[in-house]
Design an enzyme around this catalytic site. Structure first.
Site, PDB file in Angstrom:
ATOM      1  N   ASP A   1      31.014  44.888  40.346  1.00 36.19           N
ATOM      2  CA  ASP A   1      31.168  43.555  40.457  1.00 36.19           C
ATOM      3  C   ASP A   1      29.936  42.750  40.968  1.00 36.19           C
ATOM      4  OD1 ASP A   1      34.043  41.877  41.800  1.00 36.19           O
ATOM      5  OD2 ASP A   1      32.562  41.093  41.124  1.00 36.19           O
TER       6      ASP A   1
ATOM      7  N   HIS B   1      29.698  39.552  41.902  1.00 36.34           N
ATOM      8  CA  HIS B   1      29.998  38.572  42.931  1.00 36.34           C
ATOM      9  C   HIS B   1      29.752  38.559  44.349  1.00 36.34           C
ATOM     10  CE1 HIS B   1      32.390  37.864  39.256  1.00 36.34           C
ATOM     11  NE2 HIS B   1      32.160  36.488  39.425  1.00 36.34           N
TER      12      HIS B   1
ATOM     13  N   SER C   1      37.593  45.688  40.261  1.00 33.39           N
ATOM     14  CA  SER C   1      37.083  46.064  41.580  1.00 33.39           C
ATOM     15  C   SER C   1      38.103  46.909  42.278  1.00 33.39           C
ATOM     16  CB  SER C   1      36.551  45.001  42.329  1.00 33.39           C
ATOM     17  OG  SER C   1      35.319  44.278  41.503  1.00 33.39           O
TER      18      SER C   1
HETATM   19  C1  B12 Z   1      35.133  29.831  41.643  1.00 31.39           C
HETATM   20  C2  B12 Z   1      35.293  30.818  40.483  1.00 31.39           C
HETATM   21  C3  B12 Z   1      34.561  31.254  39.523  1.00 31.39           C
HETATM   22  C4  B12 Z   1      33.018  30.512  39.326  1.00 31.39           C
HETATM   23  C5  B12 Z   1      32.159  31.125  40.468  1.00 31.39           C
HETATM   24  C6  B12 Z   1      32.329  32.682  40.718  1.00 31.39           C
HETATM   25  C7  B12 Z   1      31.212  33.321  41.579  1.00 31.39           C
HETATM   26  N1  B12 Z   1      30.648  33.871  41.300  1.00 31.39           N
HETATM   27  O1  B12 Z   1      31.329  32.597  42.645  1.00 31.39           O
HETATM   28  C8  B12 Z   1      33.008  30.494  37.909  1.00 31.39           C
HETATM   29  C9  B12 Z   1      33.470  29.532  37.241  1.00 31.39           C
HETATM   30  C10 B12 Z   1      31.396  30.642  37.782  1.00 31.39           C
HETATM   31  C11 B12 Z   1      33.729  31.727  37.760  1.00 31.39           C
HETATM   32  C12 B12 Z   1      33.729  32.800  36.564  1.00 31.39           C
HETATM   33  C13 B12 Z   1      34.520  33.659  36.265  1.00 31.39           C
HETATM   34  N2  B12 Z   1      35.573  33.987  36.701  1.00 31.39           N
HETATM   35 CO1  B12 Z   1      36.350  33.167  38.414  1.00 31.39          CO
HETATM   36  N3  B12 Z   1      37.196  32.306  39.825  1.00 31.39           N
HETATM   37  C14 B12 Z   1      36.768  31.616  40.573  1.00 31.39           C
HETATM   38  C15 B12 Z   1      37.745  31.135  41.859  1.00 31.39           C
HETATM   39  C16 B12 Z   1      38.306  29.965  41.195  1.00 31.39           C
HETATM   40  C17 B12 Z   1      37.384  30.803  43.196  1.00 31.39           C
HETATM   41  C18 B12 Z   1      36.579  32.189  43.834  1.00 31.39           C
HETATM   42  C19 B12 Z   1      35.839  31.542  44.843  1.00 31.39           C
HETATM   43  O2  B12 Z   1      34.554  31.460  44.588  1.00 31.39           O
HETATM   44  N4  B12 Z   1      36.325  31.549  45.953  1.00 31.39           N
HETATM   45  C20 B12 Z   1      35.404  31.192  47.006  1.00 31.39           C
HETATM   46  C21 B12 Z   1      34.832  32.358  47.699  1.00 31.39           C
HETATM   47  C22 B12 Z   1      33.926  31.874  48.943  1.00 31.39           C
HETATM   48  O3  B12 Z   1      35.960  33.166  48.138  1.00 31.39           O
HETATM   49  P1  B12 Z   1      35.952  34.709  47.932  1.00 31.39           P
HETATM   50  O4  B12 Z   1      35.113  35.313  46.915  1.00 31.39           O
HETATM   51  O5  B12 Z   1      37.345  35.130  47.737  1.00 31.39           O
HETATM   52  O6  B12 Z   1      35.772  35.037  49.510  1.00 31.39           O
HETATM   53  C23 B12 Z   1      36.230  34.877  50.681  1.00 31.39           C
HETATM   54  C24 B12 Z   1      37.281  35.600  51.139  1.00 31.39           C
HETATM   55  O7  B12 Z   1      37.742  36.493  50.023  1.00 31.39           O
HETATM   56  C25 B12 Z   1      36.680  36.880  52.059  1.00 31.39           C
HETATM   57  N5  B12 Z   1      36.002  37.872  51.639  1.00 31.39           N
HETATM   58  C26 B12 Z   1      35.192  37.996  50.812  1.00 31.39           C
HETATM   59  N6  B12 Z   1      34.894  39.166  50.293  1.00 31.39           N
HETATM   60  C27 B12 Z   1      35.118  39.734  51.151  1.00 31.39           C
HETATM   61  C28 B12 Z   1      35.189  41.358  51.630  1.00 31.39           C
HETATM   62  C29 B12 Z   1      36.135  41.598  52.757  1.00 31.39           C
HETATM   63  C30 B12 Z   1      35.809  43.237  53.125  1.00 31.39           C
HETATM   64  C31 B12 Z   1      36.952  40.777  53.432  1.00 31.39           C
HETATM   65  C32 B12 Z   1      37.403  41.487  54.910  1.00 31.39           C
HETATM   66  C33 B12 Z   1      36.918  39.458  53.136  1.00 31.39           C
HETATM   67  C34 B12 Z   1      36.369  39.070  52.272  1.00 31.39           C
HETATM   68  O8  B12 Z   1      35.663  35.894  52.661  1.00 31.39           O
HETATM   69  C35 B12 Z   1      35.206  34.845  51.817  1.00 31.39           C
HETATM   70  C36 B12 Z   1      35.052  33.531  52.713  1.00 31.39           C
HETATM   71  O9  B12 Z   1      36.385  33.208  53.129  1.00 31.39           O
HETATM   72  C37 B12 Z   1      38.867  32.229  41.649  1.00 31.39           C
HETATM   73  C38 B12 Z   1      40.111  32.205  41.858  1.00 31.39           C
HETATM   74  C39 B12 Z   1      40.501  32.085  43.410  1.00 31.39           C
HETATM   75  N7  B12 Z   1      41.420  31.290  43.608  1.00 31.39           N
HETATM   76  O10 B12 Z   1      39.967  32.815  44.204  1.00 31.39           O
HETATM   77  C40 B12 Z   1      38.466  32.725  40.101  1.00 31.39           C
HETATM   78  C41 B12 Z   1      38.445  34.236  39.644  1.00 31.39           C
HETATM   79  C42 B12 Z   1      38.144  35.145  40.693  1.00 31.39           C
HETATM   80  N8  B12 Z   1      37.963  34.372  38.477  1.00 31.39           N
HETATM   81  C43 B12 Z   1      38.049  34.952  37.536  1.00 31.39           C
HETATM   82  C44 B12 Z   1      37.540  35.413  36.404  1.00 31.39           C
HETATM   83  C45 B12 Z   1      38.364  36.118  35.421  1.00 31.39           C
HETATM   84  C46 B12 Z   1      36.300  34.975  36.061  1.00 31.39           C
HETATM   85  C47 B12 Z   1      35.456  35.444  34.843  1.00 31.39           C
HETATM   86  C48 B12 Z   1      35.388  36.809  34.476  1.00 31.39           C
HETATM   87  C49 B12 Z   1      36.088  34.501  33.650  1.00 31.39           C
HETATM   88  C50 B12 Z   1      35.408  34.753  32.238  1.00 31.39           C
HETATM   89  N9  B12 Z   1      35.747  35.382  31.356  1.00 31.39           N
HETATM   90  O11 B12 Z   1      34.208  34.154  32.130  1.00 31.39           O
HETATM   91  C51 B12 Z   1      34.159  34.650  35.250  1.00 31.39           C
HETATM   92  C52 B12 Z   1      33.276  35.835  35.820  1.00 31.39           C
HETATM   93  C53 B12 Z   1      31.966  35.824  35.003  1.00 31.39           C
HETATM   94  C54 B12 Z   1      30.809  37.165  35.553  1.00 31.39           C
HETATM   95  N10 B12 Z   1      30.062  36.363  36.382  1.00 31.39           N
HETATM   96  O12 B12 Z   1      31.329  38.129  35.408  1.00 31.39           O
HETATM   97  C55 B12 Z   1      39.599  35.765  37.900  1.00 31.39           C
HETATM   98  C56 B12 Z   1      39.483  37.181  38.333  1.00 31.39           C
HETATM   99  C57 B12 Z   1      40.802  37.647  37.752  1.00 31.39           C
HETATM  100  C58 B12 Z   1      40.714  39.313  37.912  1.00 31.39           C
HETATM  101  N11 B12 Z   1      41.395  39.374  39.216  1.00 31.39           N
HETATM  102  O13 B12 Z   1      39.998  39.914  37.524  1.00 31.39           O
HETATM  103  C59 B12 Z   1      40.076  34.685  39.104  1.00 31.39           C
HETATM  104  C60 B12 Z   1      41.029  35.511  40.177  1.00 31.39           C
HETATM  105  C61 B12 Z   1      40.932  33.524  38.501  1.00 31.39           C
HETATM  106  C62 B12 Z   1      42.094  33.755  37.965  1.00 31.39           C
HETATM  107  N12 B12 Z   1      43.248  33.154  38.221  1.00 31.39           N
HETATM  108  O14 B12 Z   1      42.267  34.644  37.180  1.00 31.39           O
HETATM  109  N13 B12 Z   1      34.744  32.117  38.468  1.00 31.39           N
END
Ligand code: B12
Length: 705
Positions: A288, A290, A341
């Site tokens: 992964d 990300h 993942s």
């Molecule tokens: C923004 C986003 C994107 C952006 C940016 C992604 C990035 N690299 O940042 C873009 C548009 C580029 C993108 C692309 C893709 N995405 Co996207 N994306 C999202 C979205 C809408 C938000 C994710 C995000 O940035 N959140 C903000 C960050 C800050 O939050 P976070 O990562 O969750 O982290 C927070 C917490 O989780 C926590 N946390 C994080 N890590 C850890 C670890 C521990 C131990 C703990 C305790 C807490 C913790 O703390 C952080 C801050 O609070 C999600 C949907 C969602 N609602 O989550 C889909 C999502 C993650 N994406 C998804 C997919 C499939 C993709 C793509 C593969 C699509 C494609 N075919 O192109 C591509 C990835 C391409 C690649 N690079 O491989 C799917 C994943 C599905 C799955 N489960 O496999 C999701 C879930 C959307 C969906 N509805 O299906 N994506």
């Protein structure tokens, strides 16, 4: 109005006059509601009541309760005229204090604070005429709230006096005085306030003074005033009174302060040893790419006085185990954004169990959930697996774990047992694969879907920021920055949200001027038909699709939108958005650049679809999203498009693309096309899919998460 889908803003005035009291306001709104919603059947959510913010502090007794009446009316409307929205023009409130912006800003922020708490949905306000509620000087806050909430008979008098006193102080003096006020405090408080304000401007003055005061003991300064400041930031963040952008800026000040003190720390290390900080190991799962979520968590944990050992992205479970053994951290944290993942996380739990580890594992990231952690991960490891949620929740949990690990893990295990029991009770049984195939919808393929030749005419050029920026979803940018709930809903009212938005837009403007954002798109059209559950391109390439085995989603598969005889156009695309400026790791600027890149990638895919299918009903499923959950299809498409060469993306053996702000998907039109979740699949489909996809069941097992 209904025909054009407009909403109505209803001002609370009628043939009598403008509604000023609570009773009048609700009377007028009730009548309007009965007409608009009950009689004309206008959807309640299209009715916005503006119940008149009227000036207070005017010295006229009848006006004294205007503030209270507005807030009460808002609460009444939210309770009695359900579904409707409320609004108000804020600047009216402080009209009688014209020329005294400090008082007006404090009145506006305090009024919003109370009105939003009672349900205000939106407001018309000049963002520069607001102050962070928690930063309003105590005496001024009390004075304005006494007037707003009509708490005392002499409230208006008191405030007028205070306003006059404030005006007497020469504006410059006033500015310098207020700004300098915190500079008059003790060096300890100055350092703590610098962290809260997120300013490093005075560190080079205050730190030497602190070193003198603390006999050169830099560790004491860090563990003392600096950590107090960070804990205050962590506390305000945990209470939702401070938002992520501010936290990241404060973390930067901490980093700068520690950097300045480092030489002193090194000097003393021999004699007294370093900072006493519990360690936490963080990593993004193998495969992964990300890191943003993990990086943000790392910043917040650092803020809370944890020493984070960040192993980066695509980290093997063996490396995490080794590091945990060596560092003996409070916990190890594994992050993941995509479903594959989750399999890695299962592997980590099993490995830690096999190795007899006792260090808790925290999981987080967009793809993790409390249910999955409880049902699939926790049973694999007796050392404790905890779902962290977002960064602020995780930091609170980490603090609790530091204080009393046993009780946290015991309570977590009990909650997870309840989760598992519920899951078993409510888990959805899916229909057998054969039945789903037999019941699959049979769509007709009429004329009217544009041919490839037609599509090619519609879309010649490379995207630019100017082309796509109007499609940017700013709410998702705030979501990225951790804004949720009210702050997200009222992004134009919440001062912090507004500040972050303005900074994001300013950054985007600069990016455009400096050409500091690369937007790349490569795509190709194919005539495609359906063969079983495969989409087959006219070059013979198969894109195997999965089928929902759930009657509620009509047993759909994306393959159903392609004819078995003849063909229909299918567009395959890959988009990359990448900032070109190298910012300091985990800095506010780096995170903002990433957040904008993610938004621009998404906006470009929407723009692309609108360009080629302006009229038709079309969808653009991205591989890995719910309607085609297999991430591995990205590999077929990226190779087909030669995207690595054409736009410089890279896909790894775990089907993650770098840069992470990239999207790979397909786009097509069909009158019935819609997004749907494939959801749970059974072994029969997994076996059939593995066969069609040409990958092992083991590799694809994550599809049965
Ligand atoms: C923004 C986003 C994107 C952006 C940016 C992604 C990035 N690299 O940042 C873009 C548009 C580029 C993108 C692309 C893709 N995405 Co996207 N994306 C999202 C979205 C809408 C938000 C994710 C995000 O940035 N959140 C903000 C960050 C800050 O939050 P976070 O990562 O969750 O982290 C927070 C917490 O989780 C926590 N946390 C994080 N890590 C850890 C670890 C521990 C131990 C703990 C305790 C807490 C913790 O703390 C952080 C801050 O609070 C999600 C949907 C969602 N609602 O989550 C889909 C999502 C993650 N994406 C998804 C997919 C499939 C993709 C793509 C593969 C699509 C494609 N075919 O192109 C591509 C990835 C391409 C690649 N690079 O491989 C799917 C994943 C599905 C799955 N489960 O496999 C999701 C879930 C959307 C969906 N509805 O299906 N994506």
């Amino acid at each position: 109005m209904k025909s054009i889908g407009a909403a109505a803003v209803v001002l609370a005035l009628d043939d009598k006059v403008q509604a000023d009291t609570f009773e009048r306001k609700i009377e007028v709104c009730q009548r309007a509601y009965d007409i608009l919603v009950k009689k004309l059947h206008i959807p309640a959510h299209d009715v916005i009541f503006d119940v008149n913010v009227l000036s207070i502090g005017t010295g006229i007794t009848e006006h004294a309760n205007y503030g209270v009446d507005f807030i009460k009316a808002v609460a009444w409307i939210k309770e009695h005229l359900s579904g409707t929205l409320t609004s108000g023009g804020i600047s009216n409130l402080s009209f009688s204090f014209r020329g005294n912006n400090k008082v007006r800003e404090a009145m506006h922020s305090a009024f919003l604070y109370h009105a939003i708490a009672d349900g205000l949905d939106m407001a018309i306000v000049n963002p520069s005429m607001l102050q962070v509620y928690d930063e309003i000087p105590e005496d001024l806050l009390k004075a304005v709230e006494d007037v707003i909430l009509n708490r005392t008979d002499d409230a208006t008098e008191m405030l007028i006096d205070m306003a006059q006193n404030m005006l007497n102080v020469d504006k410059e003096e006033l500015v310098t005085a207020t700004q300098a006020e915190w500079r008059l405090a003790s060096v300890e408080n100055r350092l703590a306030t610098a962290l809260e304000k997120g300013t490093s401007d005075y560190l080079s003055i205050d730190l030497p003074e602190a070193l003198e005061k603390f006999d050169g003991d830099a560790v004491k300064i860090i563990e003392g005033p600096l950590m107090n400041g960070m804990e205050q930031v962590g506390k305000l963040f945990g209470e939702g009174k401070m938002f992520l952008p501010q936290v990241v800026k404060s973390a930067k000040v901490m980093k700068n302060a520690v950097a300045i003190l480092q030489p002193e720390i090194e000097k003393r290390k021999q004699t007294t040893g370093g900072l006493a900080q519990p360690k936490i190991v963080l990593a993004t799962a193998r495969g992964d790419v990300h890191d943003i979520g993990k990086n943000i968590l790392s910043i917040v944990l650092n803020c809370n006085n944890f020493q984070v050992i960040d192993l980066g992205v695509m980290v093997s479970n063996e490396t995490i185990l080794e590091t945990a053994r060596k560092e003996q951290p409070l916990f190890v944290g594994i992050s993941g954004l995509i479903t594959p993942s989750l399999k890695e996380m299962e592997g980590l739990c099993a490995l830690f169990e096999k190795e007899g580890m006792q260090i808790p594992i925290f999981v987080g990231g967009a793809t993790t959930t409390l249910v999955h952690t409880s049902v699939k991960l926790a049973p694999l490891y007796t050392g404790g697996v905890v779902y962290g949620g977002d960064a602020s929740h995780t930091s609170v949990l980490a603090k609790r774990l530091q204080k009393d690990a046993q009780s946290v893990l015991k309570q977590t295990a009990q909650e997870q047992q309840v989760m598992r029991d519920n899951y078993t009770k409510h888990s959805v049984e899916v229909s057998p694969y054969a039945l789903a195939n037999a019941q699959a919808p049979q769509y007709v393929f009429e004329k009217g879907i544009p041919s490839i030749e037609e599509l090619q005419k519609r879309f010649p050029k490379e995207p630019s920021i100017e082309d796509v920026e109007s499609l940017i979803d700013w709410r998702m940018l705030l979501f990225f920055w951790g804004f949720r709930g009210e702050a997200l809903q009222q992004m134009t009212v919440n001062p912090e949200a507004l500040k972050t938005l303005n900074e994001a837009k300013a950054t985007l403007l600069k990016m455009k001027e400096d050409k500091a954002m690369e937007l790349k798109l490569c795509f190709e059209y194919f005539n495609a038909h359906r063969d079983g559950n495969d989409i087959v391109l006219d070059n013979g390439c198969h894109l195997p699709m999965l089928r929902s085995q759930n009657a509620r989603t009509n047993y759909l598969s994306l393959a159903d939108y392609f004819p078995t005889t003849g063909s229909t156009p299918l567009g395959l695309f890959c988009i990359k958005a990448q900032g070109t400026v190298e910012y300091e790791d985990q800095s506010y600027e780096q995170l903002m650049q990433h957040a904008l890149a993610a938004r621009l990638a998404e906006a470009t895919s929407e723009w692309f679809q609108k360009m080629i299918y302006p009229q038709e009903n079309a969808i653009r499923p991205a591989f890995g999203y719910a309607s085609c959950p297999d991430h591995s299809i990205k590999k077929i498409v990226i190779d087909l498009l030669d995207a690595e060469k054409k736009i410089g993306v890279h896909i790894n053996e775990y089907f993650s693309i770098t840069p992470s702000t990239a999207i790979c998907g397909m786009v097509f039109a069909h009158p019935d096309a819609l997004y749907f979740p494939v959801g749970k699949i059974d072994d029969a489909q997994l076996a059939d899919y593995s066969n069609r996809r040409g990958l092992s069941i083991e590799t694809l097992s994550y599809l049965q998460k």
